[in-house]
Design a protein around this motif. Sequence first.
Motif, PDB file in Angstrom:
ATOM      1  N   GLY A  88       0.881  -1.218  -0.161  1.00 49.64           N
ATOM      2  CA  GLY A  88      -0.100  -0.147   0.153  1.00 49.64           C
ATOM      3  C   GLY A  88       0.811   1.361  -0.086  1.00 49.64           C
ATOM      4  O   GLY A  88       1.635   1.548   0.551  1.00 49.64           O
ATOM      5  N   VAL A  89       0.507   2.891  -1.299  1.00 45.99           N
ATOM      6  CA  VAL A  89       1.561   3.331  -0.727  1.00 45.99           C
ATOM      7  C   VAL A  89       0.392   4.817  -0.851  1.00 45.99           C
ATOM      8  O   VAL A  89       0.299   4.741  -1.809  1.00 45.99           O
ATOM      9  N   PRO A  90       0.459   4.982   0.847  1.00 49.61           N
ATOM     10  CA  PRO A  90      -0.780   6.188   0.623  1.00 49.61           C
ATOM     11  C   PRO A  90       0.728   7.469   0.076  1.00 49.61           C
ATOM     12  O   PRO A  90       1.566   7.617   1.540  1.00 49.61           O
ATOM     13  N   VAL A  91       0.758   8.109  -0.426  1.00 51.91           N
ATOM     14  CA  VAL A  91       0.384   9.644  -0.732  1.00 51.91           C
ATOM     15  C   VAL A  91      -0.400  10.865  -1.202  1.00 51.91           C
ATOM     16  O   VAL A  91      -1.235  10.213  -1.894  1.00 51.91           O
ATOM     17  N   PHE A  92      -0.021  12.071  -1.168  1.00 51.92           N
ATOM     18  CA  PHE A  92      -0.928  13.255  -1.464  1.00 51.92           C
ATOM     19  C   PHE A  92      -1.434  12.807  -3.201  1.00 51.92           C
ATOM     20  O   PHE A  92      -0.202  13.104  -4.085  1.00 51.92           O
ATOM     21  N   LEU A  93      -2.705  12.832  -3.529  1.00 49.21           N
ATOM     22  CA  LEU A  93      -3.172  12.765  -4.042  1.00 49.21           C
ATOM     23  C   LEU A  93      -4.165  13.694  -4.968  1.00 49.21           C
ATOM     24  O   LEU A  93      -4.106  14.468  -5.654  1.00 49.21           O
ATOM     25  N   SER A  94      -4.657  14.386  -3.529  1.00 52.38           N
ATOM     26  CA  SER A  94      -5.139  15.864  -4.153  1.00 52.38           C
ATOM     27  C   SER A  94      -4.754  16.958  -3.121  1.00 52.38           C
ATOM     28  O   SER A  94      -4.110  16.775  -1.989  1.00 52.38           O
ATOM     29  N   GLY A 128      -5.410  -5.930   2.309  1.00 51.79           N
ATOM     30  CA  GLY A 128      -5.110  -6.872   2.299  1.00 51.79           C
ATOM     31  C   GLY A 128      -3.324  -6.682   2.095  1.00 51.79           C
ATOM     32  O   GLY A 128      -2.400  -7.744   1.401  1.00 51.79           O
ATOM     33  N   VAL A 129      -3.024  -5.916   2.256  1.00 54.19           N
ATOM     34  CA  VAL A 129      -1.548  -5.102   1.857  1.00 54.19           C
ATOM     35  C   VAL A 129      -1.214  -5.916   2.941  1.00 54.19           C
ATOM     36  O   VAL A 129      -0.747  -6.067   4.217  1.00 54.19           O
ATOM     37  N   GLU A 130       0.474  -6.161   2.962  1.00 57.05           N
ATOM     38  CA  GLU A 130       1.442  -6.720   2.926  1.00 57.05           C
ATOM     39  C   GLU A 130       2.352  -5.708   3.653  1.00 57.05           C
ATOM     40  O   GLU A 130       2.691  -5.824   5.243  1.00 57.05           O
ATOM     41  N   ALA A 131       2.257  -5.075   3.482  1.00 55.68           N
ATOM     42  CA  ALA A 131       3.058  -3.899   3.597  1.00 55.68           C
ATOM     43  C   ALA A 131       3.148  -2.216   3.214  1.00 55.68           C
ATOM     44  O   ALA A 131       2.516  -2.491   2.498  1.00 55.68           O
ATOM     45  N   VAL A 132       3.281  -1.118   4.181  1.00 51.33           N
ATOM     46  CA  VAL A 132       2.482   0.503   3.570  1.00 51.33           C
ATOM     47  C   VAL A 132       3.842   0.879   3.619  1.00 51.33           C
ATOM     48  O   VAL A 132       4.497   0.750   4.372  1.00 51.33           O
ATOM     49  N   ILE A 133       4.183   1.680   2.170  1.00 48.09           N
ATOM     50  CA  ILE A 133       5.533   2.844   2.029  1.00 48.09           C
ATOM     51  C   ILE A 133       4.703   4.087   1.589  1.00 48.09           C
ATOM     52  O   ILE A 133       3.884   4.001   1.098  1.00 48.09           O
ATOM     53  N   GLY A 134       4.751   4.531   2.744  1.00 50.61           N
ATOM     54  CA  GLY A 134       4.114   6.198   1.791  1.00 50.61           C
ATOM     55  C   GLY A 134       3.756   6.813   3.274  1.00 50.61           C
ATOM     56  O   GLY A 134       5.194   7.164   4.332  1.00 50.61           O
ATOM     57  N   TYR A 135       3.376   8.197   3.232  1.00 49.40           N
ATOM     58  CA  TYR A 135       3.008   9.349   3.924  1.00 49.40           C
ATOM     59  C   TYR A 135       4.052  10.390   4.154  1.00 49.40           C
ATOM     60  O   TYR A 135       5.445   9.378   4.674  1.00 49.40           O
ATOM     61  N   THR A 136       3.999  11.524   4.271  1.00 46.77           N
ATOM     62  CA  THR A 136       4.312  12.420   4.204  1.00 46.77           C
ATOM     63  C   THR A 136       4.305  14.161   5.229  1.00 46.77           C
ATOM     64  O   THR A 136       5.267  14.321   6.095  1.00 46.77           O
ATOM     65  N   SER A 137       2.767  13.817   5.648  1.00 46.32           N
ATOM     66  CA  SER A 137       2.368  14.292   6.334  1.00 46.32           C
ATOM     67  C   SER A 137       2.618  13.910   8.225  1.00 46.32           C
ATOM     68  O   SER A 137       2.606  12.917   8.143  1.00 46.32           O
ATOM     69  N   SER A 138       3.338  15.204   8.620  1.00 46.58           N
ATOM     70  CA  SER A 138       3.812  14.160  10.088  1.00 46.58           C
ATOM     71  C   SER A 138       2.624  14.324  10.970  1.00 46.58           C
ATOM     72  O   SER A 138       2.849  13.126  12.089  1.00 46.58           O
ATOM     73  N   GLY A 139       1.538  14.310  10.455  1.00 47.48           N
ATOM     74  CA  GLY A 139       0.087  14.192  11.279  1.00 47.48           C
ATOM     75  C   GLY A 139      -0.623  13.177  11.502  1.00 47.48           C
ATOM     76  O   GLY A 139      -1.054  12.405  12.397  1.00 47.48           O
ATOM     77  N   PHE A 179       7.368   4.433   7.079  1.00 42.23           N
ATOM     78  CA  PHE A 179       7.677   6.443   6.498  1.00 42.23           C
ATOM     79  C   PHE A 179       8.539   6.685   5.800  1.00 42.23           C
ATOM     80  O   PHE A 179       9.646   6.414   5.733  1.00 42.23           O
ATOM     81  N   VAL A 180       8.025   7.138   4.564  1.00 43.65           N
ATOM     82  CA  VAL A 180       8.913   7.525   3.594  1.00 43.65           C
ATOM     83  C   VAL A 180       9.199   9.344   4.083  1.00 43.65           C
ATOM     84  O   VAL A 180      10.832   9.514   4.292  1.00 43.65           O
ATOM     85  N   ASP A 181       9.058   9.898   3.874  1.00 42.71           N
ATOM     86  CA  ASP A 181       9.231  11.364   4.194  1.00 42.71           C
ATOM     87  C   ASP A 181       9.321  12.668   5.900  1.00 42.71           C
ATOM     88  O   ASP A 181       9.582  13.671   6.180  1.00 42.71           O
ATOM     89  N   MET A 234      11.687   8.314  -1.867  1.00 42.08           N
ATOM     90  CA  MET A 234      10.621   6.957  -1.500  1.00 42.08           C
ATOM     91  C   MET A 234      11.419   5.954  -2.743  1.00 42.08           C
ATOM     92  O   MET A 234      11.123   4.850  -1.970  1.00 42.08           O
ATOM     93  N   ALA A 235      12.142   6.064  -3.531  1.00 38.47           N
ATOM     94  CA  ALA A 235      13.544   5.186  -4.263  1.00 38.47           C
ATOM     95  C   ALA A 235      13.626   4.421  -2.579  1.00 38.47           C
ATOM     96  O   ALA A 235      13.785   3.523  -2.498  1.00 38.47           O
ATOM     97  N   GLN A 236      14.484   5.364  -1.378  1.00 43.39           N
ATOM     98  CA  GLN A 236      15.707   4.778  -1.046  1.00 43.39           C
ATOM     99  C   GLN A 236      14.446   3.857  -0.192  1.00 43.39           C
ATOM    100  O   GLN A 236      14.898   2.576   1.029  1.00 43.39           O
ATOM    101  N   ALA A 237      12.553   4.911  -0.019  1.00 42.86           N
ATOM    102  CA  ALA A 237      12.225   2.888   1.319  1.00 42.86           C
ATOM    103  C   ALA A 237      11.869   2.632   0.742  1.00 42.86           C
ATOM    104  O   ALA A 237      11.626   1.141   1.321  1.00 42.86           O
ATOM    105  N   VAL A 238      11.442   1.875  -0.888  1.00 44.09           N
ATOM    106  CA  VAL A 238      11.196   1.024  -1.399  1.00 44.09           C
ATOM    107  C   VAL A 238      12.441   0.074  -0.810  1.00 44.09           C
ATOM    108  O   VAL A 238      12.207  -1.269  -1.234  1.00 44.09           O
TER     109      VAL A 238
END
Lengths: 298, 419, 317
Positions: free
Chosen positions: B28-34, B98-109, B127-129, B319-323
């Motif tokens: 799963g990759v949560p990033v800002f799309l809006s 049903g994702v096995e791993a999550v790589i993402g998130y930019t907002s500290s909140g 967490f990426v950023d 992001m590349a580094q997290a992957v």
Amino acid sequence: MLKFTAIMLDGLNYSAWLFLVAVGLTLIYGVMRILNIAHGAFYAIGAYVCASTLGLYYGAGLPEALAFLAMGLVALIAGVVLGLAVERGVLRFLYGKDEVLMVLVTYALFLILGDAVKLIWGVESYFVYQPYAYFGFVEIGGLPYQVYDLLMVVLAVVLGVALWFWLERSRMGRMTTAVVADREISAAMGINVKRIFATTFAIGTFFAVVGGAVTAPKIAVTPGIGVEVIILAFAVVVIGGLGSIPGAAIGAVFAGYARALSVHLAPEFELFAIYAVMAAVLAVRPHGLFAKVSGRKI
Amino acid sequence: MKKIATLACVSTLALTGAAMAQDSIKIGVPVFLSGAAAGPFGEPEKNAAELMFDALNAGEVPAPYNSMGIGGRMIDATFIDEASDAVVEYRNLVERTGVEAVIGYTSSGNCKSVAPVAEELETFTIFVDCGTPQVFEDVVTEPKFLFRTGPTATPDAVGAARYLRDSGYDLSRVAGINQNYAWGQDNWRDFTGALDALGTESKYVSNQMPQLGAGQYGAEVSALLTSSPNVVYNSFWGGDLEAFVLQAAPRGLFARSAVLMTCGEALFPAVGKNIPEGAIVSARGPFSVFAPENDLSTWFAAAYEERFGEYPTYPAWKMAQAVLGAKAAYAKAGEGATAADAAAAMTGLEFEAPSGIVKMANANGHQAIQGIGFGTVTQVDGKPTVENVKFYEAECVSPPADMRAEDWIASGFEGAVCE
Amino acid sequence: MTQTMMKTDFRREPVYIAVLALLLIAGFFLPSWLRFLLQTALAGGLVALGVAIQMRAGLVNFGQGLYYCLGGYAVGLLSAKLGITDVFVLLASAVVVALLAGALLGLLLARYREIFYAMLSLAVSMILYGVLVKAAALGSTDGFNVPPVTYLGWLPEREIRADVVYTLAAVLVVVSCLVVARYLRSGAGMLCEAVAENEIRLEYLGASPKRIVFFVIVTAAGISGLGGGLLAISTGHVDPLMTNWTTSGGFVFVALLAGRGSTIAPVIGFFLLELVQTYALDIAPNAWQMILGAVMLAAILLLPGGLWSLIDRRGKA
């Protein structure tokens, strides 16, 4: 002294901008009783349309001085097309509904238009900084100031006066004023209320689009720029009195100077300077500075 | 007869299901799309993730990552919009998708609210950023499944203070302009704290805190001009940063004061030629123009530019580094590793990335530390790049493993190792 | 509010609430992600209920998120900063804080009607937003996390924690619906509609519209505070977005669309809205707000009497 000059100029400049983004909102509310949240989306679309067409304009190597003409033309077309599309396409089916329901309708439109903007222009920033740099800067009392910002004040005054003249002097404007005063009697007198509504909405939208278009050269045009605008415009309009055009001008000056003062004297409070002014004004004059007090229903 | 057919059918389904699960790894990759963060962060992060996933699946990434997929399995990614209810959508990713791993998130909140849920659901999460040190200092103090492969925001402010002092800038009058929310407030607090700890005896002549997404900084620029600072510290990002440069540069702020922008590198692709020469920028770590030259960084920058027509900004590098961190963890855990094995393997791991070696040194081996570079902008053939670069190693600008960032700055960087 | 909406049939109300209770019991066995969504929706549903009862008096609160946020922060501050973890103390504090704020603001707001009530309540909630964003000690925009709660000294094991919180939320929502239904049937509740219809006549009859409005503001504040407290316990996190106008806008939308047929309508309506949102996010991560907006618009255009009119129509047929 330098600080004083800065506060006067910054306040004036910000007031002018606030007036441009708020006056369309108050006009539409005054005539149609619609508190239009989609106003923020119109502003954003204005900024995007300006940035992308001027980008093409400069790309084609056309004369720089005429870019401002192109800017005005594009804003006019976008405003009228967008305003009429929304009014004819959605709002006209809902006239006579409750005011609050209309707020929600425009909120839904705001969400839809926001994503539409994203689908058309993507999420990357758009820039059109050439107009902002075109006039250079002047030193006023030792403070460098962009001429473009000063011209924005002129534009706000010209458009405000033009709108006032239209309402007070033109036939259509007089009829619009009559509709504001009493919709039913105006209709009975033979005024085409539907046409007045469509015209008003198009003009109000045009103002929002112009606000976005003239701001575009100063900013990065990105998703989400319409959200802030909406709340600021609401505050201005509520301070001045919903539906009053002089009220929007006074409200803009109040809010503009409140912000300029806080930025220079107490930057920590910049965030709620405008809300504080709004709450203070409403506590003293519950319906805003310029609102007509309507009688209670019996 | 019918029953047997059904049974057979069920067992084939079960088999293909198992085979599928073996063949692919759902991430799963949560990033800002809006919203305002979609352009500056979401877009480069999503691009970099897609690039890395495709390249890994095809086995095209240079060594040591030239094997296919992650843990021998093909990557199957689900992108979601971070600009929504983070906890609810994180749960949906794990429990519904049903994702096995999550790589993402930019907002500290979002990082702060998701962190305990990741541990509760025992899901391998990187967490990426997001920059707040609180994630491991306060929120999850004994992490097992949660990692952050990007450095915290502390090195930005500390590195900035060191760079300014070491480069001989006049620090007698210092001003700041930072967005009025957690990120900007923390940045200004850490920066002034770092200056005080370095004994610069600076006077803070103006502290501008415009609202996030304000976009118009006429009054703030006036206030900065009238308070005549020698140095201006700015931690803006995205459209706010771009707008600030467009409005401050023509009015001569950059000519009168040295302006330092911690996220300044992100300006390069879009408004690069509008940045006045001499402005100080960083990329919040060893990314982009501050990245070391190695096979991975050369490959990544070229592959990204070829596919998206633009040089990658620092969020893409992160992001590349997290992957690659995830890939390295699965590789170390060995064949047939589960997410839990990978999480165990990632603890304290050192892995190669386009930004050089990433050390998971802090927070019991769950938080990466990395160095940071600063430099001044110069325009070469109409393209911005940096000169006068100084690079500070991770141990110089990050707190030691057993110290909170705030206390570490207040203590005068106890235990910092600087060259 | 001049449009005519159906009146609540209070004889049926216990039946509806029983139906809600049964639905919530069935909800216990939903997949965990869906049940979690339901649980957070229950918290928000209470706030929507708070907005809905003000609508009976013709008042639309565009800043109800204020009480939601206060309730959440009360729970958060007491548990994270003072170490009080008993859920009953925490939720009681959330309600008390919201009631106090409601009483204080009620004194100011009870004078206003129509769009001015909406705008002023919005302004007040945005001032709180500004204050919280400014409060670095409370994590500013990031907010802060809320530790797991105890039940009269019992800290449930991690495995069953979610079950316990869900049960608690479900029970409290059912109880709140009962309390609100009882309030609406009382004199103060019945007179709300009279305020909306004609205040001056109400004054001639010797009732004080101001006092009636004050009571409805305070009641709504109380249940919204409870909603905020429940959310803090459910998600384990609070942030200032809870009092942002966009959050409040969602509550108004649900309250208006659910219709006023029953106290359970806003609660169910809020869950449906959350469901639409999460599926929109899943199906179209790039255009989910457009889907949400389109659904809103369609609901307003096609169901002018609110969602409840579907049930009501069937009941009458």
